[in-house]
Motif scaffolding. Sequence first.
Motif, PDB file in Angstrom:
ATOM      1  N   VAL A 175      31.691 109.865  60.448  1.00 36.15           N
ATOM      2  CA  VAL A 175      31.834 111.253  59.988  1.00 36.15           C
ATOM      3  C   VAL A 175      30.745 111.581  58.965  1.00 36.15           C
ATOM      4  CG1 VAL A 175      33.299 112.835  58.674  1.00 36.15           C
ATOM      5  CG2 VAL A 175      34.288 111.414  60.464  1.00 36.15           C
ATOM      6  N   GLY A 176      30.510 110.653  58.018  1.00 34.40           N
ATOM      7  CA  GLY A 176      29.461 110.877  57.028  1.00 34.40           C
ATOM      8  C   GLY A 176      28.078 110.964  57.652  1.00 34.40           C
ATOM      9  N   LEU A 177      27.801 110.053  58.603  1.00 40.78           N
ATOM     10  CA  LEU A 177      26.495 110.069  59.263  1.00 40.78           C
ATOM     11  C   LEU A 177      26.297 111.348  60.072  1.00 40.78           C
ATOM     12  CD1 LEU A 177      26.233 106.359  60.484  1.00 40.78           C
ATOM     13  CD2 LEU A 177      24.909 107.453  58.667  1.00 40.78           C
ATOM     14  N   LEU A 178      27.351 111.776  60.783  1.00 38.60           N
ATOM     15  CA  LEU A 178      27.241 113.003  61.569  1.00 38.60           C
ATOM     16  C   LEU A 178      27.046 114.214  60.663  1.00 38.60           C
ATOM     17  CD1 LEU A 178      29.981 112.467  64.317  1.00 38.60           C
ATOM     18  CD2 LEU A 178      27.498 112.448  64.622  1.00 38.60           C
ATOM     19  N   TYR A 179      27.725 114.204  59.502  1.00 40.27           N
ATOM     20  CA  TYR A 179      27.603 115.334  58.587  1.00 40.27           C
ATOM     21  C   TYR A 179      26.174 115.446  58.049  1.00 40.27           C
ATOM     22  CZ  TYR A 179      28.139 118.129  54.346  1.00 40.27           C
ATOM     23  OH  TYR A 179      27.981 119.074  53.374  1.00 40.27           O
ATOM     24  N   PHE A 180      25.682 114.323  57.479  1.00 34.10           N
ATOM     25  CA  PHE A 180      24.327 114.365  56.915  1.00 34.10           C
ATOM     26  C   PHE A 180      23.263 114.483  58.012  1.00 34.10           C
ATOM     27  CE2 PHE A 180      26.663 112.301  53.428  1.00 34.10           C
ATOM     28  CZ  PHE A 180      26.306 113.144  52.396  1.00 34.10           C
ATOM     29  N   GLY A 181      23.507 113.799  59.168  1.00 36.17           N
ATOM     30  CA  GLY A 181      22.568 113.934  60.284  1.00 36.17           C
ATOM     31  C   GLY A 181      22.506 115.353  60.811  1.00 36.17           C
ATOM     32  N   GLY A 182      23.682 116.013  60.880  1.00 37.93           N
ATOM     33  CA  GLY A 182      23.711 117.399  61.328  1.00 37.93           C
ATOM     34  C   GLY A 182      22.980 118.321  60.372  1.00 37.93           C
ATOM     35  N   VAL A 197      28.296 119.767  68.780  1.00 40.27           N
ATOM     36  CA  VAL A 197      27.813 118.459  69.240  1.00 40.27           C
ATOM     37  C   VAL A 197      28.378 117.343  68.362  1.00 40.27           C
ATOM     38  CG1 VAL A 197      25.770 117.021  69.532  1.00 40.27           C
ATOM     39  CG2 VAL A 197      25.728 119.397  70.297  1.00 40.27           C
ATOM     40  N   GLY A 198      28.426 117.559  67.041  1.00 43.29           N
ATOM     41  CA  GLY A 198      28.983 116.562  66.136  1.00 43.29           C
ATOM     42  C   GLY A 198      30.444 116.285  66.406  1.00 43.29           C
ATOM     43  N   ILE A 199      31.231 117.352  66.664  1.00 41.86           N
ATOM     44  CA  ILE A 199      32.658 117.171  66.964  1.00 41.86           C
ATOM     45  C   ILE A 199      32.844 116.407  68.269  1.00 41.86           C
ATOM     46  CG2 ILE A 199      34.776 118.401  67.561  1.00 41.86           C
ATOM     47  CD1 ILE A 199      33.940 120.579  65.613  1.00 41.86           C
ATOM     48  N   ILE A 200      32.041 116.715  69.278  1.00 41.23           N
ATOM     49  CA  ILE A 200      32.140 116.014  70.563  1.00 41.23           C
ATOM     50  C   ILE A 200      31.809 114.536  70.397  1.00 41.23           C
ATOM     51  CG2 ILE A 200      31.097 115.808  72.856  1.00 41.23           C
ATOM     52  CD1 ILE A 200      30.774 118.861  72.844  1.00 41.23           C
ATOM     53  N   MET A 201      30.756 114.227  69.642  1.00 35.92           N
ATOM     54  CA  MET A 201      30.386 112.828  69.417  1.00 35.92           C
ATOM     55  C   MET A 201      31.480 112.097  68.646  1.00 35.92           C
ATOM     56  SD  MET A 201      26.335 113.263  68.480  1.00 35.92           S
ATOM     57  CE  MET A 201      26.119 111.504  68.189  1.00 35.92           C
ATOM     58  N   MET A 202      32.120 112.759  67.687  1.00 33.84           N
ATOM     59  CA  MET A 202      33.194 112.141  66.921  1.00 33.84           C
ATOM     60  C   MET A 202      34.396 111.837  67.808  1.00 33.84           C
ATOM     61  SD  MET A 202      33.902 111.091  63.943  1.00 33.84           S
ATOM     62  CE  MET A 202      35.381 110.151  63.595  1.00 33.84           C
ATOM     63  N   LEU A 203      34.757 112.772  68.671  1.00 28.83           N
ATOM     64  CA  LEU A 203      35.892 112.548  69.572  1.00 28.83           C
ATOM     65  C   LEU A 203      35.607 111.423  70.564  1.00 28.83           C
ATOM     66  CD1 LEU A 203      36.954 116.251  70.306  1.00 28.83           C
ATOM     67  CD2 LEU A 203      38.111 114.607  68.833  1.00 28.83           C
ATOM     68  N   ARG A 204      34.372 111.357  71.058  1.00 30.26           N
ATOM     69  CA  ARG A 204      34.012 110.276  71.986  1.00 30.26           C
ATOM     70  C   ARG A 204      34.094 108.914  71.306  1.00 30.26           C
ATOM     71  NH1 ARG A 204      31.456 111.474  76.808  1.00 30.26           N
ATOM     72  NH2 ARG A 204      31.711 109.222  77.101  1.00 30.26           N
ATOM     73  N   SER A 205      33.674 108.835  70.024  1.00 29.28           N
ATOM     74  CA  SER A 205      33.732 107.553  69.313  1.00 29.28           C
ATOM     75  C   SER A 205      35.166 107.091  69.095  1.00 29.28           C
ATOM     76  CB  SER A 205      33.006 107.669  67.976  1.00 29.28           C
ATOM     77  OG  SER A 205      33.727 108.495  67.076  1.00 29.28           O
ATOM     78  N   MET A 206      36.120 108.040  69.082  1.00 33.41           N
ATOM     79  CA  MET A 206      37.534 107.681  68.922  1.00 33.41           C
ATOM     80  C   MET A 206      38.200 107.348  70.240  1.00 33.41           C
ATOM     81  SD  MET A 206      38.826 110.439  66.084  1.00 33.41           S
ATOM     82  CE  MET A 206      38.238 110.378  64.393  1.00 33.41           C
ATOM     83  N   GLY A 207      37.433 107.388  71.336  1.00 33.40           N
ATOM     84  CA  GLY A 207      37.984 107.045  72.636  1.00 33.40           C
ATOM     85  C   GLY A 207      38.680 108.189  73.339  1.00 33.40           C
ATOM     86  N   VAL A 208      38.404 109.418  72.947  1.00 33.17           N
ATOM     87  CA  VAL A 208      39.057 110.578  73.553  1.00 33.17           C
ATOM     88  C   VAL A 208      38.343 110.926  74.850  1.00 33.17           C
ATOM     89  CG1 VAL A 208      39.656 113.016  73.275  1.00 33.17           C
ATOM     90  CG2 VAL A 208      39.804 111.457  71.327  1.00 33.17           C
ATOM     91  N   ASP A 209      39.110 111.053  75.947  1.00 35.46           N
ATOM     92  CA  ASP A 209      38.573 111.520  77.227  1.00 35.46           C
ATOM     93  C   ASP A 209      38.483 113.042  77.156  1.00 35.46           C
ATOM     94  OD1 ASP A 209      37.827 112.087  79.771  1.00 35.46           O
ATOM     95  OD2 ASP A 209      39.506 111.076  80.769  1.00 35.46           O
ATOM     96  N   LEU A 210      37.266 113.567  77.106  1.00 31.57           N
ATOM     97  CA  LEU A 210      37.092 115.004  76.879  1.00 31.57           C
ATOM     98  C   LEU A 210      37.677 115.835  78.007  1.00 31.57           C
ATOM     99  CD1 LEU A 210      33.482 115.106  75.390  1.00 31.57           C
ATOM    100  CD2 LEU A 210      35.663 115.203  74.182  1.00 31.57           C
ATOM    101  N   LYS A 259      23.577 126.524  64.095  1.00 33.05           N
ATOM    102  CA  LYS A 259      24.535 125.818  63.253  1.00 33.05           C
ATOM    103  C   LYS A 259      25.818 125.521  64.016  1.00 33.05           C
ATOM    104  CE  LYS A 259      26.813 127.955  59.983  1.00 33.05           C
ATOM    105  NZ  LYS A 259      27.140 128.648  58.703  1.00 33.05           N
ATOM    106  N   TYR A 260      26.328 126.513  64.767  1.00 31.61           N
ATOM    107  CA  TYR A 260      27.543 126.282  65.541  1.00 31.61           C
ATOM    108  C   TYR A 260      27.311 125.255  66.646  1.00 31.61           C
ATOM    109  CZ  TYR A 260      29.150 130.520  63.198  1.00 31.61           C
ATOM    110  OH  TYR A 260      29.500 131.455  62.255  1.00 31.61           O
ATOM    111  N   LEU A 261      26.109 125.247  67.237  1.00 30.44           N
ATOM    112  CA  LEU A 261      25.786 124.266  68.272  1.00 30.44           C
ATOM    113  C   LEU A 261      25.752 122.851  67.693  1.00 30.44           C
ATOM    114  CD1 LEU A 261      24.905 123.618  71.178  1.00 30.44           C
ATOM    115  CD2 LEU A 261      22.546 124.033  70.470  1.00 30.44           C
ATOM    116  N   VAL A 262      25.136 122.690  66.533  1.00 28.78           N
ATOM    117  CA  VAL A 262      25.077 121.374  65.888  1.00 28.78           C
ATOM    118  C   VAL A 262      26.477 120.895  65.526  1.00 28.78           C
ATOM    119  CG1 VAL A 262      24.274 120.143  63.830  1.00 28.78           C
ATOM    120  CG2 VAL A 262      22.723 121.677  65.030  1.00 28.78           C
ATOM    121  N   ILE A 263      27.328 121.798  65.005  1.00 29.61           N
ATOM    122  CA  ILE A 263      28.704 121.431  64.662  1.00 29.61           C
ATOM    123  C   ILE A 263      29.480 121.013  65.909  1.00 29.61           C
ATOM    124  CG2 ILE A 263      30.893 122.322  63.792  1.00 29.61           C
ATOM    125  CD1 ILE A 263      29.297 124.056  61.854  1.00 29.61           C
TER     126      ILE A 263
END
Length: 386
Positions: free
Chosen positions: A118-125, A165-178, A159-163
Motif C-alpha cells: 500500500v505504501g509503495l503504491l501510494y508513493f509510486g502513484g 490502477v493502484g486499487i486493481i494492483m492491490m486487489l490482485r496482490s490479495m488474491g482477489v479474482d477481479l 489522477k483517477y486513472l492512476v488511483i
Amino acid sequence: MEYLSNILFYPIFEFEGFEFAFINILIFFGLFLIGKFLVIYLKRFFKEQDLKDKKFTVEGKEIPIWKLTKQVIWLLILVVGFNTLSVNNPHLEYLKLLEYEFFRFDKFHLAVYHFFIVGLLYFGGRITFSLIRLYLLRRIKRSNRLDQGTEYVYFQLIKYLVISVGIIMMLRSMGVDLHTFVQAMIPLSVAVALGLQEIFKEFFGGFLLLFEGTVKVGDVVEIDRPNGQENFVARILEINIRTSKVETRDGKTLIVPNSQLTHLQVNNWSTGNDANRFMIPVTVSYGSDLDVVQDCMIRAAVNHPKVLKTRDVLVRLRNFGDNGYELDLVFWAHQNFFIEIHKSEIRFAIDKAFKEHNISYPYPQMDVHMIKSQPGAANAEEDLPS
C-alpha cells in the motif's frame, strides 16, 4: 534482575520463531518520545533561524522545508524501530515476518507485506502522477490551444486513472479474482445506487463537468437561484467527483454539490464573447435637461478604465415613470469577476457629475385625494327600500 529480564523478554505473541515482547513495546515508546523531542527542538531551531516558513519548489510545487524535515524524522524513527526487533530475535528472517498472514479466506488473504505494498503504491502513484504532470506541463507550454480548465481536466482524469490502477494492483496482490469480484459487486452496486441516488447523482455530475467542458476551472459563472433569490456569482477553483470548490465575490471558498452546476441554469461568463453588455438604471426628476443628463452618464462610463472604448456607450430613455425619467446607461466591458465594483465606481462618477449640474433625483411620492361626504347622505341611504 533476572526476574525483570524475564518480564521484559516475555513474548506477547510468537510466530514461527519471531517473538514480540514487552521490551519491543518499551523501545518503540522510547523512540516515539525521542522523535517528539527532536520535532519540538528542531521546530524551535527553525523558528529562531527564520526557516519555518521557507519553501523550495519541485516540479512547480512548493514544499515547506519544515514539513519535509518532520517527515524525514518520523521515517528514520520507523526504520530504527523496525530494526530493533532483532534485540530479542537475533535470527530474525524479515521475509517470514512479511509473509505473516492475519487471515485467509480461500484465495483472499491479508498479510504484513500488504501494508508495505500500500505504501509503495501510494508513493509510486504520486511519483508517476508527478512525472506525467511535468511532461504534460511542458507540452502545454509549447501549445497555446489548451487553457487552464482543459489542463485541469487532463490532470484529474490522469489522477483517477492512476488511483484505479493502484486499487486493481492491490486487489490482485490479495488474491482477489477481479472477474468474480465484478460479478459479485453488480447486485451490491445496484442496491447501493438505489439507496444513495443523490450521492450518485453528484458523482455523475462530476464526470459530466470534467468530460463536457461546459464549466471549467477558472471560469466565472452565474447560477440562477430559485424562489427569487439573488443570482450566485463565483469563480470555479476545483471540480471533483462529488463536489466543486468555488470562490465568491466576498473572497469566501465554498463547497457546492455538482448538481448545482449541472441541473440549474448556469451563465458562464468565461465562454463565448469575451465582452458583455451591462446596464445601470438611473432615474432623474422631471424637468431635468436630458441632454446634460445623457452627457454626464456617458462621460462617467467612458472615463472608467474597464469600459471598452471600441463599443458605443449610450443612454436609453426607458420610461416616463411615476416619479421621473427612467433611463439606462448601456456600456460594454470584459467579463469581470468584480463587475459590480466597477458599476459602483461608475455610479459614484454619475452622482458627482449630477451634483455639478444640479440634477436631482426624484423622491417617491403619492397623491391622496380625500372625498368629503355630503350631510344627510347616510340618512338617505337608510331610507332606501329593502
